[in-house]
Design an enzyme around this catalytic site. Sequence first.
Site, PDB file in Angstrom:
ATOM      1  N   SER A 167     -22.650  13.962 -54.777  1.00 35.59           N
ATOM      2  CA  SER A 167     -22.134  13.680 -53.589  1.00 35.59           C
ATOM      3  C   SER A 167     -21.822  12.135 -53.161  1.00 35.59           C
ATOM      4  O   SER A 167     -22.536  11.389 -53.917  1.00 35.59           O
ATOM      5  CB  SER A 167     -23.320  14.239 -52.745  1.00 35.59           C
ATOM      6  OG  SER A 167     -22.967  13.772 -51.368  1.00 35.59           O
ATOM      7  N   TYR A 213     -31.782  15.384 -48.861  1.00 35.27           N
ATOM      8  CA  TYR A 213     -30.611  15.573 -49.701  1.00 35.27           C
ATOM      9  C   TYR A 213     -30.331  14.432 -50.371  1.00 35.27           C
ATOM     10  O   TYR A 213     -29.955  14.374 -51.501  1.00 35.27           O
ATOM     11  CB  TYR A 213     -29.632  15.815 -48.686  1.00 35.27           C
ATOM     12  CG  TYR A 213     -28.260  16.431 -49.346  1.00 35.27           C
ATOM     13  CD1 TYR A 213     -27.820  17.497 -49.964  1.00 35.27           C
ATOM     14  CD2 TYR A 213     -27.162  15.313 -49.166  1.00 35.27           C
ATOM     15  CE1 TYR A 213     -26.703  17.798 -50.459  1.00 35.27           C
ATOM     16  CE2 TYR A 213     -25.746  15.489 -50.018  1.00 35.27           C
ATOM     17  CZ  TYR A 213     -25.882  16.841 -50.444  1.00 35.27           C
ATOM     18  OH  TYR A 213     -24.645  16.932 -51.178  1.00 35.27           O
ATOM     19  N   LYS A 255     -29.777  13.838 -54.468  1.00 36.30           N
ATOM     20  CA  LYS A 255     -28.580  13.577 -55.239  1.00 36.30           C
ATOM     21  C   LYS A 255     -28.811  12.259 -55.809  1.00 36.30           C
ATOM     22  O   LYS A 255     -28.132  12.000 -56.928  1.00 36.30           O
ATOM     23  CB  LYS A 255     -27.492  13.396 -54.349  1.00 36.30           C
ATOM     24  CG  LYS A 255     -27.063  14.809 -53.641  1.00 36.30           C
ATOM     25  CD  LYS A 255     -26.697  15.611 -54.636  1.00 36.30           C
ATOM     26  CE  LYS A 255     -26.029  16.852 -53.912  1.00 36.30           C
ATOM     27  NZ  LYS A 255     -25.529  17.793 -54.775  1.00 36.30           N
ATOM     28  N   THR A 291     -15.466  22.815 -46.655  1.00 33.54           N
ATOM     29  CA  THR A 291     -15.866  23.972 -47.127  1.00 33.54           C
ATOM     30  C   THR A 291     -17.147  24.541 -46.304  1.00 33.54           C
ATOM     31  O   THR A 291     -17.366  24.005 -45.348  1.00 33.54           O
ATOM     32  CB  THR A 291     -16.761  23.699 -48.337  1.00 33.54           C
ATOM     33  OG1 THR A 291     -17.918  22.633 -48.192  1.00 33.54           O
ATOM     34  CG2 THR A 291     -16.224  22.952 -49.584  1.00 33.54           C
TER      35      THR A 291
END
Length: 227
Positions: free
Chosen positions: A129, A142, A146, A175
């Site tokens: 990401s 998050y 990553k 998405t």
Amino acid sequence: MTRPVALITGASRGIGAATARALAPTHDLLLGGRDTDALAALADELGGARPWPVELTDPDALAGAVSPLDRLDVLVHSAGIAELGALADTGADVWRRTFDLNVVAVAELTRLALPLLRAARGHVVLVNSGAGLRANPNWGAYAASKFALRAYADVLRAEEEDVRVTSVHPGRVDTPMQRGVREQESGDYEPNLYLRAESVAAAVLGAVLAGEDAHVTEVVVRPRPRP
């Protein structure tokens, strides 16, 4: 399966499904995920593909799913979760869930698959990401996962000289996962400002199909706003 074999996690939707469609002309596919109906439908659509349903965070189930495999040329890690919030509000349960799927499951599946990948002089692709390059407020757990995933890729690349390892860092992608992110951010969903999943899949395909003399180690794909 007589063609090169690719295993894609998170293949039931989003970037994973788009990557399966991109690789289908050149590879036989194992479609990893938990939504068995979606995996079966995608396998029927593509041909040369079969569902590979497994709970990635269950080490025993993962080992049982890998053990019957006798060939693996490409492993694409596309499964992941994103739970947003200020660090002051992010409890240990969020950190554990995030790292368990985004990092630990990746490391364990890759470890189990390494004998096959070494034999094939294969390729591991980690769908990372933009958050793996820059951390922003409310993205702590998050982004940390990553950043850890990027470090994992760097070490794997250094340790396994016969295996190509590519980190792909997309920006926001149109998405279902992005819809969930925008709901957490209480923001409008603006798909014209996001990448298409197919564009990220094209980056994965380019890395996989690079010549034997080429090792694409890192790809950054940023959105270009559309009318």
